[in-house]
Scaffold this active site. Sequence first.
Site, mmCIF file in Angstrom:
data_model
loop_
_atom_site.group_PDB
_atom_site.id
_atom_site.type_symbol
_atom_site.label_atom_id
_atom_site.label_comp_id
_atom_site.label_asym_id
_atom_site.label_seq_id
_atom_site.Cartn_x
_atom_site.Cartn_y
_atom_site.Cartn_z
ATOM 1 N N LYS A 119 0.824 -1.220 0.000
ATOM 2 C CA LYS A 119 0.000 0.000 0.000
ATOM 3 C C LYS A 119 0.859 1.272 0.000
ATOM 4 O O LYS A 119 0.657 2.157 -0.824
ATOM 5 C CB LYS A 119 -0.911 0.054 1.242
ATOM 6 C CG LYS A 119 -1.960 -1.025 1.294
ATOM 7 C CD LYS A 119 -2.866 -0.853 2.497
ATOM 8 C CE LYS A 119 -2.184 -1.120 3.834
ATOM 9 N NZ LYS A 119 -1.714 -2.490 4.035
ATOM 10 N N ASN A 142 -3.221 6.221 5.725
ATOM 11 C CA ASN A 142 -2.366 5.347 6.512
ATOM 12 C C ASN A 142 -0.875 5.622 6.312
ATOM 13 O O ASN A 142 -0.043 5.240 7.126
ATOM 14 C CB ASN A 142 -2.682 3.912 6.069
ATOM 15 C CG ASN A 142 -2.511 2.922 7.170
ATOM 16 O OD1 ASN A 142 -2.768 3.229 8.319
ATOM 17 N ND2 ASN A 142 -2.042 1.740 6.832
ATOM 18 N N HIS A 189 -3.533 -9.644 10.057
ATOM 19 C CA HIS A 189 -4.422 -9.097 11.085
ATOM 20 C C HIS A 189 -5.547 -10.052 11.483
ATOM 21 O O HIS A 189 -6.635 -9.606 11.826
ATOM 22 C CB HIS A 189 -5.051 -7.768 10.617
ATOM 23 C CG HIS A 189 -4.028 -6.736 10.256
ATOM 24 N ND1 HIS A 189 -3.121 -6.251 11.166
ATOM 25 C CD2 HIS A 189 -3.765 -6.110 9.084
ATOM 26 C CE1 HIS A 189 -2.347 -5.361 10.551
ATOM 27 N NE2 HIS A 189 -2.709 -5.264 9.302
HETATM 28 P P1 ADP Z 1 1.927 -1.735 3.235
HETATM 29 O O1 ADP Z 1 1.782 -0.260 3.318
HETATM 30 O O2 ADP Z 1 0.731 -2.408 2.631
HETATM 31 O O3 ADP Z 1 2.410 -2.406 4.475
HETATM 32 P P2 ADP Z 1 4.500 -1.356 1.933
HETATM 33 O O4 ADP Z 1 4.602 -0.698 0.604
HETATM 34 O O5 ADP Z 1 4.824 -0.556 3.131
HETATM 35 O O6 ADP Z 1 3.045 -1.980 2.099
HETATM 36 O O7 ADP Z 1 5.377 -2.681 1.929
HETATM 37 C C1 ADP Z 1 5.455 -3.483 3.091
HETATM 38 C C2 ADP Z 1 6.213 -4.753 2.812
HETATM 39 O O8 ADP Z 1 5.376 -5.626 2.074
HETATM 40 C C3 ADP Z 1 7.448 -4.561 1.977
HETATM 41 O O9 ADP Z 1 8.533 -4.355 2.794
HETATM 42 C C4 ADP Z 1 7.554 -5.848 1.181
HETATM 43 O O10 ADP Z 1 8.234 -6.840 1.922
HETATM 44 C C5 ADP Z 1 6.108 -6.286 1.040
HETATM 45 N N1 ADP Z 1 5.435 -5.922 -0.203
HETATM 46 C C6 ADP Z 1 5.436 -4.739 -0.839
HETATM 47 N N2 ADP Z 1 4.665 -4.783 -1.948
HETATM 48 C C7 ADP Z 1 4.117 -6.011 -1.981
HETATM 49 C C8 ADP Z 1 3.191 -6.673 -2.861
HETATM 50 N N3 ADP Z 1 2.687 -6.057 -3.914
HETATM 51 N N4 ADP Z 1 2.876 -7.959 -2.584
HETATM 52 C C9 ADP Z 1 3.379 -8.575 -1.513
HETATM 53 N N5 ADP Z 1 4.258 -8.033 -0.661
HETATM 54 C C10 ADP Z 1 4.623 -6.759 -0.883
#
Ligand code: ADP
Length: 457
Positions: A119, A142, A189
């Site tokens: 996200k 968020n 979650h």
């Molecule tokens: P969120 O805001 O949903 O937590 P982030 O962009 O902060 O997502 O990424 C969080 C973690 O999730 C990253 O460090 C990576 O490991 C993983 N991640 C990022 N993009 C994806 C995706 N499209 N599918 C699965 N895992 C992802």
Amino acid sequence: MELKGKKVLVVGLGKSGLAAALFLRRRGAQVTVSDMRSAAALAKEIPALLEHGISVESGGHGLLTFRRQDLIIVSPGVPMDTPELVQVKAFGLPVIGELELAAQFLKGSILAITGSNGKTTTTALTGEILAAAGIETQVGGNIGVPVVDLIEKSSDTSWSVLEVSSFQLESTHLFHPRIAVILNITPDHLDRHGSFENYALAKERIFTVQTAVDMLVLNADNPRTAEAAARSTAQVYWFSLENGVSQGAWVQDGQIVFRPSDNGAIEPIVALKDIPLKGAHNVENVLAAVCAARLAGAPVEAIAKAVQAFRAVEHRLEFVATVNGVDYYNDSKATNVDAAAKAVAAFPGCIHLILGGKDKNSNYADLSDLLRKRVKAVYTIGSAAEKIESQIRGLVPIVHCETLDKAVAAAAKAGHPGDVVLLSPACSSFDQFENYEHRGRVFKQLVMDLRDAQGRS
Ligand code: ADP
């Protein structure tokens, strides 16, 4: 919604709760905030609130405080099954979140992004693309900026690009994105939502108010996400890493391409080799951002330029340093199993993986295949360590470390040039750290200390 003179209670004094309380006060409401934390723990926030004429109830919730209100704003950190909330809802009092409150005052169009993972990355990138296209854009939700703080500067022609979580969506009724994106739905979650289906349904609330003039962007490769199309009345667009799609974005001949409609022309957008982010999961994030931004009217050239200039957001597969030939990556934001799996999959092998923290009712055996193929050793930390060890036993060597500093030291000792030390813990951080940012910063500092020690030797 008229707020003047209304009695409003804000439950939970996090960043968005505080912003909501101040916003409500500015609009002339009689505002009270209620938080479980003690007055001492809230010492920083209380003076500013009192100064603005906001009443504060700390150290627990009083049922009477709740009953006396016209409206209740609940922070995303506060579970909807909190007894006081359940009771006042039964009396018919409206209980909404900060997102729902803000959405009723926000001018212009909303582009909202949800999903289990990706996200923040996708929201930040989409915001950058729209800004590069010269579109009046604000980014919030968020991702760190409360949505109520975007209201003032929003206009009829502006776009608000919002990262929204399942907790925020849980309490929405009127929230109406012009463009909604669901990146993926994988288990996360479950401790709070009870079941995978409840969690998935909370995410689907992103499109319940949409109509046929709105757009919904879905991940064609993620079964639970793709299935949501059947329940949408919006125009559905797709993105896929694996196959071509009727309308939306996909990968073809090493390039990201976009097609606006079934019979539209295919537009090449950007070559995969020009995307600076690591890992296939980030290509998915780029696909989603490209699709959403194109639908919001960004031209192809601006999209390509912004994608090429975009760097990893801190704590998301962030490169830290190379010490003794070993590359260190900080993926502290990987707080669930799927996120950690994606991070492991971003490297061909030779990984020393630091796992653990606070368990969220997860199944770490889902990592088995990747561990066997790409990971040299696992280093466990935190309260989830025993559970993780029992679920992955026998696949790779496991080093029980308890703490992050011991894990970094052990991994550094075992690492050979060409190896990768990856903090991608698959757990939340709250057992040993304030939050994932704190955990990531501690990790980076430990790596810097290693580098300095190497410099001295
Ligand atoms: P969120 O805001 O949903 O937590 P982030 O962009 O902060 O997502 O990424 C969080 C973690 O999730 C990253 O460090 C990576 O490991 C993983 N991640 C990022 N993009 C994806 C995706 N499209 N599918 C699965 N895992 C992802």
